[in-house]
Design a protein around this motif. Structure first.
Motif, PDB file in Angstrom:
ATOM      1  N   ALA A 189       0.807  -1.224   0.000  1.00  0.00           N
ATOM      2  CA  ALA A 189       0.000   0.000   0.000  1.00  0.00           C
ATOM      3  C   ALA A 189       0.844   1.281   0.000  1.00  0.00           C
ATOM      4  O   ALA A 189       0.306   2.367  -0.185  1.00  0.00           O
ATOM      5  CB  ALA A 189      -0.930   0.000   1.207  1.00  0.00           C
ATOM      6  N   VAL A 190       2.148   1.168   0.187  1.00  0.00           N
ATOM      7  CA  VAL A 190       3.007   2.351   0.217  1.00  0.00           C
ATOM      8  C   VAL A 190       3.101   2.932  -1.192  1.00  0.00           C
ATOM      9  O   VAL A 190       3.424   2.231  -2.140  1.00  0.00           O
ATOM     10  CB  VAL A 190       4.419   1.990   0.747  1.00  0.00           C
ATOM     11  CG1 VAL A 190       5.345   3.187   0.684  1.00  0.00           C
ATOM     12  CG2 VAL A 190       4.328   1.444   2.168  1.00  0.00           C
ATOM     13  N   PRO A 191       2.802   4.224  -1.347  1.00  0.00           N
ATOM     14  CA  PRO A 191       2.846   4.846  -2.679  1.00  0.00           C
ATOM     15  C   PRO A 191       4.259   4.873  -3.262  1.00  0.00           C
ATOM     16  O   PRO A 191       5.257   4.947  -2.536  1.00  0.00           O
ATOM     17  CB  PRO A 191       2.369   6.287  -2.428  1.00  0.00           C
ATOM     18  CG  PRO A 191       1.755   6.292  -1.078  1.00  0.00           C
ATOM     19  CD  PRO A 191       2.361   5.160  -0.313  1.00  0.00           C
ATOM     20  N   ASP A 192       4.334   4.840  -4.592  1.00  0.00           N
ATOM     21  CA  ASP A 192       5.625   4.876  -5.279  1.00  0.00           C
ATOM     22  C   ASP A 192       6.432   6.115  -4.901  1.00  0.00           C
ATOM     23  O   ASP A 192       7.652   6.043  -4.739  1.00  0.00           O
ATOM     24  CB  ASP A 192       5.432   4.847  -6.796  1.00  0.00           C
ATOM     25  CG  ASP A 192       4.949   3.499  -7.304  1.00  0.00           C
ATOM     26  OD1 ASP A 192       4.891   2.534  -6.519  1.00  0.00           O
ATOM     27  OD2 ASP A 192       4.633   3.409  -8.508  1.00  0.00           O
ATOM     28  N   ALA A 193       5.773   7.252  -4.746  1.00  0.00           N
ATOM     29  CA  ALA A 193       6.483   8.489  -4.391  1.00  0.00           C
ATOM     30  C   ALA A 193       7.190   8.337  -3.050  1.00  0.00           C
ATOM     31  O   ALA A 193       8.314   8.817  -2.875  1.00  0.00           O
ATOM     32  CB  ALA A 193       5.516   9.667  -4.350  1.00  0.00           C
ATOM     33  N   GLU A 194       6.554   7.664  -2.108  1.00  0.00           N
ATOM     34  CA  GLU A 194       7.194   7.450  -0.809  1.00  0.00           C
ATOM     35  C   GLU A 194       8.397   6.521  -0.942  1.00  0.00           C
ATOM     36  O   GLU A 194       9.435   6.740  -0.312  1.00  0.00           O
ATOM     37  CB  GLU A 194       6.199   6.877   0.195  1.00  0.00           C
ATOM     38  CG  GLU A 194       6.770   6.775   1.594  1.00  0.00           C
ATOM     39  CD  GLU A 194       5.756   6.314   2.619  1.00  0.00           C
ATOM     40  OE1 GLU A 194       6.175   5.628   3.567  1.00  0.00           O
ATOM     41  OE2 GLU A 194       4.571   6.643   2.491  1.00  0.00           O
ATOM     42  N   ARG A 212      16.449  17.603 -13.458  1.00  0.00           N
ATOM     43  CA  ARG A 212      15.001  17.613 -13.253  1.00  0.00           C
ATOM     44  C   ARG A 212      14.554  16.419 -12.401  1.00  0.00           C
ATOM     45  O   ARG A 212      13.739  16.563 -11.488  1.00  0.00           O
ATOM     46  CB  ARG A 212      14.280  17.590 -14.588  1.00  0.00           C
ATOM     47  CG  ARG A 212      12.766  17.619 -14.456  1.00  0.00           C
ATOM     48  CD  ARG A 212      12.118  17.615 -15.802  1.00  0.00           C
ATOM     49  NE  ARG A 212      12.480  18.855 -16.464  1.00  0.00           N
ATOM     50  CZ  ARG A 212      11.803  19.405 -17.451  1.00  0.00           C
ATOM     51  NH1 ARG A 212      10.727  18.830 -17.905  1.00  0.00           N
ATOM     52  NH2 ARG A 212      12.196  20.526 -17.999  1.00  0.00           N
ATOM     53  N   GLN A 213      15.067  15.237 -12.702  1.00  0.00           N
ATOM     54  CA  GLN A 213      14.707  14.045 -11.931  1.00  0.00           C
ATOM     55  C   GLN A 213      15.185  14.160 -10.492  1.00  0.00           C
ATOM     56  O   GLN A 213      14.441  13.850  -9.557  1.00  0.00           O
ATOM     57  CB  GLN A 213      15.302  12.795 -12.584  1.00  0.00           C
ATOM     58  CG  GLN A 213      14.649  12.455 -13.894  1.00  0.00           C
ATOM     59  CD  GLN A 213      15.476  11.476 -14.698  1.00  0.00           C
ATOM     60  OE1 GLN A 213      16.706  11.434 -14.579  1.00  0.00           O
ATOM     61  NE2 GLN A 213      14.814  10.696 -15.527  1.00  0.00           N
ATOM     62  N   ALA A 214      16.414  14.608 -10.310  1.00  0.00           N
ATOM     63  CA  ALA A 214      16.960  14.735  -8.955  1.00  0.00           C
ATOM     64  C   ALA A 214      16.143  15.719  -8.129  1.00  0.00           C
ATOM     65  O   ALA A 214      15.839  15.454  -6.957  1.00  0.00           O
ATOM     66  CB  ALA A 214      18.426  15.166  -9.013  1.00  0.00           C
ATOM     67  N   VAL A 215      15.763  16.829  -8.716  1.00  0.00           N
ATOM     68  CA  VAL A 215      14.940  17.819  -8.000  1.00  0.00           C
ATOM     69  C   VAL A 215      13.582  17.221  -7.658  1.00  0.00           C
ATOM     70  O   VAL A 215      13.091  17.361  -6.541  1.00  0.00           O
ATOM     71  CB  VAL A 215      14.797  19.116  -8.834  1.00  0.00           C
ATOM     72  CG1 VAL A 215      13.742  20.032  -8.241  1.00  0.00           C
ATOM     73  CG2 VAL A 215      16.139  19.825  -8.938  1.00  0.00           C
ATOM     74  N   SER A 216      12.977  16.540  -8.613  1.00  0.00           N
ATOM     75  CA  SER A 216      11.662  15.935  -8.392  1.00  0.00           C
ATOM     76  C   SER A 216      11.717  14.904  -7.265  1.00  0.00           C
ATOM     77  O   SER A 216      10.868  14.902  -6.361  1.00  0.00           O
ATOM     78  CB  SER A 216      11.176  15.281  -9.687  1.00  0.00           C
ATOM     79  OG  SER A 216       9.974  14.592  -9.469  1.00  0.00           O
ATOM     80  N   TYR A 217      12.717  14.036  -7.296  1.00  0.00           N
ATOM     81  CA  TYR A 217      12.841  13.005  -6.267  1.00  0.00           C
ATOM     82  C   TYR A 217      13.158  13.621  -4.908  1.00  0.00           C
ATOM     83  O   TYR A 217      12.665  13.161  -3.879  1.00  0.00           O
ATOM     84  CB  TYR A 217      13.901  11.979  -6.645  1.00  0.00           C
ATOM     85  CG  TYR A 217      13.581  11.213  -7.915  1.00  0.00           C
ATOM     86  CD1 TYR A 217      12.283  11.093  -8.385  1.00  0.00           C
ATOM     87  CD2 TYR A 217      14.593  10.632  -8.656  1.00  0.00           C
ATOM     88  CE1 TYR A 217      12.002  10.397  -9.543  1.00  0.00           C
ATOM     89  CE2 TYR A 217      14.311   9.943  -9.815  1.00  0.00           C
ATOM     90  CZ  TYR A 217      13.017   9.819 -10.253  1.00  0.00           C
ATOM     91  OH  TYR A 217      12.742   9.132 -11.407  1.00  0.00           O
ATOM     92  N   ALA A 238      11.379  15.118   0.567  1.00  0.00           N
ATOM     93  CA  ALA A 238      11.082  16.148   1.550  1.00  0.00           C
ATOM     94  C   ALA A 238       9.610  16.098   1.946  1.00  0.00           C
ATOM     95  O   ALA A 238       9.267  16.254   3.125  1.00  0.00           O
ATOM     96  CB  ALA A 238      11.450  17.526   1.013  1.00  0.00           C
ATOM     97  N   ALA A 239       8.735  15.872   0.977  1.00  0.00           N
ATOM     98  CA  ALA A 239       7.308  15.817   1.259  1.00  0.00           C
ATOM     99  C   ALA A 239       6.952  14.606   2.122  1.00  0.00           C
ATOM    100  O   ALA A 239       6.036  14.667   2.936  1.00  0.00           O
ATOM    101  CB  ALA A 239       6.522  15.774  -0.046  1.00  0.00           C
TER     102      ALA A 239
END
Length: 119
Positions: free
Chosen positions: A54-59, A97-102, A107-108
């Motif tokens: 259930a853990v989201p990919d972003a996490e 761009r990828q590094a900033v996004s990740y 951080a979120a």
């Protein structure tokens, strides 16, 4: 998680691999034929696999970023300029761009994200 080499802007450099659905299926099969003494352990294992799934990919990407930064000794904010520089040095295939996004995802997710299931 696997980091790949150079990618196009449309591709993701960090691939989230999830085997949890397959593992859950195998546990359900085993539960169907389990003896009474094995059933509680298999049920608990199935609960844990479900939590991890259930853990989201972003996490998961956020955890990956924190792990990569920890491996290179970065201790400051994960979305700072030095962190992004350290992340790109640790994973040369990442675009800026990828590094900033990740880093933003990490951080979120917050500093406590490492303590969640699978982390």
């Amino acid at each position: 998680m696997i980091g790949f080499g150079k990618q196009t802007k449309q591709e993701t450099a960090v691939l989230v691999l999830r085997d949890a659905p397959e593992i859950a299926g195998l546990l359900r099969q085993e539960l169907g034929t389990a003896t009474d003494d094995l059933r509680p352990g298999l049920e608990r294992a199935l609960e844990l696999v479900s939590e991890v799934a259930a853990v989201p990919d972003a996490e998961l990407r956020g955890r990956w970023v924190r792990q990569r930064l920890a491996a290179v000794g970065h201790e400051g904010p994960v979305d700072s300029v030095p962190a992004i520089k350290a992340l790109r040095e640790a994973e040369p295939g990442l675009s800026l761009r990828q590094a900033v996004s990740y880093a933003r995802e990490a951080a979120a997710a917050g500093p406590g994200a490492e303590g969640t299931p699978g982390g």
